[in-house]
Design a protein around this motif. Structure first.
Motif, PDB file in Angstrom:
ATOM      1  N   CYS A   1     -12.944  -5.612  -0.822  1.00  0.00           N
ATOM      2  CA  CYS A   1     -12.234  -6.906  -0.295  1.00  0.00           C
ATOM      3  C   CYS A   1     -12.908  -8.124  -0.442  1.00  0.00           C
ATOM      4  O   CYS A   1     -12.587  -9.484  -0.263  1.00  0.00           O
ATOM      5  CB  CYS A   1     -11.447  -6.540   0.927  1.00  0.00           C
ATOM      6  SG  CYS A   1      -9.998  -5.499   0.817  1.00  0.00           S
TER       7      CYS A   1
ATOM      8  N   ALA B   1      -5.926  -8.014  -6.520  1.00  0.00           N
ATOM      9  CA  ALA B   1      -5.699  -7.032  -5.667  1.00  0.00           C
ATOM     10  C   ALA B   1      -4.443  -6.585  -5.129  1.00  0.00           C
ATOM     11  O   ALA B   1      -4.304  -6.650  -3.749  1.00  0.00           O
ATOM     12  CB  ALA B   1      -6.830  -6.918  -4.541  1.00  0.00           C
TER      13      ALA B   1
ATOM     14  N   GLY C   1       3.211  -3.905  -5.614  1.00  0.00           N
ATOM     15  CA  GLY C   1       2.350  -2.883  -5.377  1.00  0.00           C
ATOM     16  C   GLY C   1       3.013  -1.535  -5.584  1.00  0.00           C
ATOM     17  O   GLY C   1       3.813  -1.116  -6.488  1.00  0.00           O
ATOM     18  N   GLU C   2       2.411  -0.536  -4.613  1.00  0.00           N
ATOM     19  CA  GLU C   2       3.136   0.774  -4.677  1.00  0.00           C
ATOM     20  C   GLU C   2       4.663   0.914  -4.585  1.00  0.00           C
ATOM     21  O   GLU C   2       5.142   1.856  -5.325  1.00  0.00           O
ATOM     22  CB  GLU C   2       2.671   1.456  -3.460  1.00  0.00           C
ATOM     23  CG  GLU C   2       3.006   2.883  -3.443  1.00  0.00           C
ATOM     24  CD  GLU C   2       2.445   3.745  -4.431  1.00  0.00           C
ATOM     25  OE1 GLU C   2       3.217   4.806  -4.933  1.00  0.00           O
ATOM     26  OE2 GLU C   2       1.565   3.528  -5.402  1.00  0.00           O
TER      27      GLU C   2
ATOM     28  N   LYS D   1      -2.076  -4.225  -4.893  1.00  0.00           N
ATOM     29  CA  LYS D   1      -1.738  -3.117  -4.201  1.00  0.00           C
ATOM     30  C   LYS D   1      -2.408  -3.018  -2.915  1.00  0.00           C
ATOM     31  O   LYS D   1      -1.897  -2.595  -1.846  1.00  0.00           O
ATOM     32  CB  LYS D   1      -1.897  -1.740  -4.915  1.00  0.00           C
ATOM     33  CG  LYS D   1      -1.417  -0.699  -4.062  1.00  0.00           C
ATOM     34  CD  LYS D   1      -1.747   0.733  -4.818  1.00  0.00           C
ATOM     35  CE  LYS D   1      -1.395   2.095  -4.126  1.00  0.00           C
ATOM     36  NZ  LYS D   1      -1.338   2.979  -4.837  1.00  0.00           N
ATOM     37  N   TYR D   2      -3.416  -3.748  -2.868  1.00  0.00           N
ATOM     38  CA  TYR D   2      -4.397  -3.477  -1.624  1.00  0.00           C
ATOM     39  C   TYR D   2      -4.574  -4.940  -0.785  1.00  0.00           C
ATOM     40  O   TYR D   2      -5.254  -5.035   0.379  1.00  0.00           O
ATOM     41  CB  TYR D   2      -5.875  -3.064  -2.002  1.00  0.00           C
ATOM     42  CG  TYR D   2      -5.847  -1.992  -2.456  1.00  0.00           C
ATOM     43  CD1 TYR D   2      -5.845  -0.513  -1.877  1.00  0.00           C
ATOM     44  CD2 TYR D   2      -5.763  -1.848  -4.036  1.00  0.00           C
ATOM     45  CE1 TYR D   2      -5.495   0.466  -2.485  1.00  0.00           C
ATOM     46  CE2 TYR D   2      -5.771  -0.509  -4.563  1.00  0.00           C
ATOM     47  CZ  TYR D   2      -5.767   0.734  -3.831  1.00  0.00           C
ATOM     48  OH  TYR D   2      -5.760   1.938  -4.492  1.00  0.00           O
TER      49      TYR D   2
ATOM     50  N   LEU E   1       0.913  -0.986   0.054  1.00  0.00           N
ATOM     51  CA  LEU E   1      -0.002   0.190  -0.089  1.00  0.00           C
ATOM     52  C   LEU E   1       0.758   1.384  -0.135  1.00  0.00           C
ATOM     53  O   LEU E   1       0.618   2.173  -0.680  1.00  0.00           O
ATOM     54  CB  LEU E   1      -0.749  -0.023   1.222  1.00  0.00           C
ATOM     55  CG  LEU E   1      -2.015   0.761   1.176  1.00  0.00           C
ATOM     56  CD1 LEU E   1      -2.932   0.630   0.005  1.00  0.00           C
ATOM     57  CD2 LEU E   1      -2.743   0.596   2.472  1.00  0.00           C
TER      58      LEU E   1
ATOM     59  N   CYS F   1      -6.704  -7.726   3.308  1.00  0.00           N
ATOM     60  CA  CYS F   1      -7.156  -6.976   2.087  1.00  0.00           C
ATOM     61  C   CYS F   1      -7.816  -5.642   2.786  1.00  0.00           C
ATOM     62  O   CYS F   1      -8.368  -5.707   3.648  1.00  0.00           O
ATOM     63  CB  CYS F   1      -8.261  -7.653   1.063  1.00  0.00           C
ATOM     64  SG  CYS F   1      -8.664  -6.734  -0.048  1.00  0.00           S
ATOM     65  N   TYR F   2      -7.298  -4.530   2.036  1.00  0.00           N
ATOM     66  CA  TYR F   2      -7.959  -3.127   2.696  1.00  0.00           C
ATOM     67  C   TYR F   2      -8.593  -2.543   1.566  1.00  0.00           C
ATOM     68  O   TYR F   2      -8.364  -2.689   0.141  1.00  0.00           O
ATOM     69  CB  TYR F   2      -6.437  -2.161   2.807  1.00  0.00           C
ATOM     70  CG  TYR F   2      -5.283  -2.929   3.571  1.00  0.00           C
ATOM     71  CD1 TYR F   2      -5.711  -3.030   4.693  1.00  0.00           C
ATOM     72  CD2 TYR F   2      -4.117  -2.888   3.222  1.00  0.00           C
ATOM     73  CE1 TYR F   2      -4.837  -3.799   5.851  1.00  0.00           C
ATOM     74  CE2 TYR F   2      -3.116  -3.270   3.921  1.00  0.00           C
ATOM     75  CZ  TYR F   2      -3.416  -3.595   5.271  1.00  0.00           C
ATOM     76  OH  TYR F   2      -2.433  -4.192   6.109  1.00  0.00           O
ATOM     77  N   GLY F   3      -9.723  -1.948   1.852  1.00  0.00           N
ATOM     78  CA  GLY F   3     -10.706  -1.279   1.231  1.00  0.00           C
ATOM     79  C   GLY F   3     -12.277  -1.772   1.005  1.00  0.00           C
ATOM     80  O   GLY F   3     -12.488  -2.831   1.596  1.00  0.00           O
TER      81      GLY F   3
ATOM     82  N   PRO G   1      -5.554   2.130   7.451  1.00  0.00           N
ATOM     83  CA  PRO G   1      -6.592   1.739   6.553  1.00  0.00           C
ATOM     84  C   PRO G   1      -7.958   1.437   7.431  1.00  0.00           C
ATOM     85  O   PRO G   1      -8.101   0.934   8.630  1.00  0.00           O
ATOM     86  CB  PRO G   1      -6.154   0.197   6.189  1.00  0.00           C
ATOM     87  CG  PRO G   1      -4.658   0.269   6.282  1.00  0.00           C
ATOM     88  CD  PRO G   1      -4.592   1.091   7.584  1.00  0.00           C
TER      89      PRO G   1
END
Length: 544
Positions: free
Chosen positions: A317, A287, A405-406, A289-290, A198, A312-314, A255
């Motif tokens: 998910c 998913a 990811g990021e 990145k998350y 993230l 998982c974030y968001g 998050p």
């Protein structure tokens, strides 16, 4: 005695010469000189060790004292025996300790929290500095951001708890996947954990580091001051340039929605193994990145368990987590909370559920792999895991799905941090570990290390990138290519070595396979007698 008086007189002369030279910079060591060992004329006498105990505020344990107890996380080999262990209370204590080491031409080893899977942060016959008393925690408001200034001698569990309470759970610090990991070693090795995909690697969050150099000077390394030192500290692993006394680290908003699933499965066929593994990778690819997780296997053998931790974030998910939570044949009760999908608005519920890693006798082999090669590599590990050994070793492999990811978008050119490009540009780190009983003989330990080294070269390396994570390394590299394996290229290593020569020009700080470990014009950095060796810094990795 006359001999003792002469020794003291020579030490005083050395002090006087150091006082003169220090005005211009480093003094005391001579390039190519053999660092002192017990019995040498510069080696401290008992009275000199005793004098030093009263010279600093912190505790000092000299070899032979009742309190003397070297510590390492891994007990794969007999513990190295430093000449004395110093627990400084302040920067001045560190400066005095460095001066004492210079007087007596002794090497220096540094331990922050001691959490390392190889025996690297301690050396025989060294002045061993332990940073436990440096446990500052101070949150700083910087415009819309929040930073935290921390000391290196405390685990992330304590730091995260402080951030959680001080910010009412609104902010979080990026940590390792194990709550006993400390901020210095984890960060300087690169650092991946639950927020890596993230927000980036641990090195990406560091704002500045305050460092005591071996000549006693205190500097602050940041993007604006000692920039090349700052780059080196962010990714080169281990103490090589100086002794870090504090770090300022950028915090991140927590998050707000977290979905987790913990699963334990006992597949009864190769087809069932396929289903579990492919479902795990489908979850990650959907998913990147998350989401992230851990996938632990003891080989693709019917009846052997497979464990997974996924998060998982968001808001999207449930759809991703369902790819693993809907798998059949999850075994309830095998682990606490097993087979349950959990939804929470509290990131700290996930963070505080982390189980601390166990130390003890262990040896690891690791690399990073792309998702498309992981399945074939896990199949290849089956032969190793199931091999009927002549010694008692438990073996398992873990896919740590925290890369990518990021972090792929940060420091693309490698100008700001010194981690190997492969750490940013792959998705999975695979680490295989062998553990054994404390009662294993030296011969058994040496054989296990040798077998794992060869297996790592023959099986693990061909499937991966060749990169090895500094924080979960093997001890030996049969091809002696540890510089390229840790830092990606000799170009990167030589750049780090140039910084080492500027900030620690006489290689006073030692660390196995750290930058500068094998200066061509320096003695064996193990500083270990060839006979009756107790150190781990030798090719067998397990000397008697």
């Amino acid at each position: 005695s006359q001999h003792h008086n002469m020794k003291t007189f020579l030490a005083v002369l050395a002090l006087l010469s150091l006082s003169i030279v220090e005005a211009e910079g480093w003094g005391g060591y001579h390039r190519g000189y053999r660092y002192s060992l017990p019995g040498d004329w510069l080696w401290p006498s008992g009275s000199q060790f005793m004098w030093f105990k009263h010279f600093i505020r912190g505790e000092v344990h000299v070899k032979g004292d009742a309190e003397y107890a070297p510590y390492t996380f891994s007990t794969r080999t007999n513990l190295p025996q430093p000449a004395m262990i110093v627990f400084p209370n302040c920067v001045r204590d560190i400066q005095k300790t460095l001066r004492f080491a210079r007087w007596h031409n002794m090497r220096i080893s540094v331990l922050s929290t001691g959490h390392h899977m190889d025996v690297r942060n301690i050396a025989d016959n060294a002045v061993h500095i332990v940073m436990y008393n440096f446990n500052e925690k101070q949150i700083i408001d910087v415009g819309d951001e929040k930073h935290i200034k921390v000391g290196p001698g405390q685990p992330f569990a304590d730091i995260s708890k402080h951030v959680q309470e001080a910010t009412n759970e609104e902010w979080a610090i990026a940590t390792g996947g194990d709550s006993t990991v400390g901020p210095y070693g984890w960060t300087t090795g690169g650092g991946h954990g639950y927020l890596s995909r993230l927000h980036g690697l641990g090195v990406d969050h560091v704002v500045s580091m305050r460092v005591v150099l071996t000549n006693g000077r205190v500097v602050t390394a940041s993007e604006h001051s000692h920039k090349e030192l700052f780059r080196s500290l962010r990714g080169s692993g281990g103490s090589a340039y100086g002794i870090t006394v504090s770090m300022t680290i950028r915090l991140h908003p927590t998050p707000k929605k977290v979905t987790t699933f913990l699963g334990a499965f006992i597949p009864q066929s190769a087809t069932e193994y396929d289903t579990v593994m492919q479902s795990y990778h489908n979850f990650l690819s959907g998913a990147t990145k998350y989401a992230g997780g851990y996938y632990l296997t003891m080989g693709m053998i019917p009846g052997k368990p497979v464990f997974m931790i996924t998060f998982c974030y968001g808001d999207d998910c449930d759809r991703h987590i369902s790819k693993v939570s809907s798998l059949p044949n999850c075994i309830p009760g095998l682990l606490p909370g097993n087979c349950q999908q959990n939804n929470t608005n509290n990131y700290y519920t996930l963070l505080n559920s982390i189980t601390p890693g166990a130390g003890g006798p262990q040896y690891s082999v690791s690399t990073s792999v792309t998702a498309d090669k992981t399945y074939d590599l896990i199949k290849a590990t089956t032969a190793w895991v199931t091999k009927d050994e002549t010694y008692p070793m438990t073996k398992f492999c873990t896919q740590t799905s925290l890369l990518g990811g990021e972090m792929k978008n940060l420091d693309v050119d490698g100008d700001d941090t010194s981690v190997a490009p492969a750490m940013r540009n792959t998705e999975i780190q695979l680490t295989c570990v062998g553990t054994w009983a404390e009662t294993a003989t030296v011969d058994q330990r040496e054989q296990m290390v040798a077998d794992m080294d060869q297996w790592g070269e023959d099986v693990v390396r061909p499937f991966g990138t060749g990169w090895v994570y500094w924080n979960e390394p093997q001890h030996n590299f049969p091809e002696n290519d540890w510089k390229e394996r840790y830092w990606g290229s000799m170009e990167n290593y030589n750049r780090l070595l140039g910084v080492k020569r500027v900030y620690d020009p006489f290689n006073a700080i030692t660390c196995y396979h750290c930058v500068g470990w094998n200066f061509a014009d320096s003695v064996d950095p193990a500083v270990c007698p060839e006979q009756d060796c107790t150190c781990s810094n030798n090719p067998s990795g397990a000397c008697n």
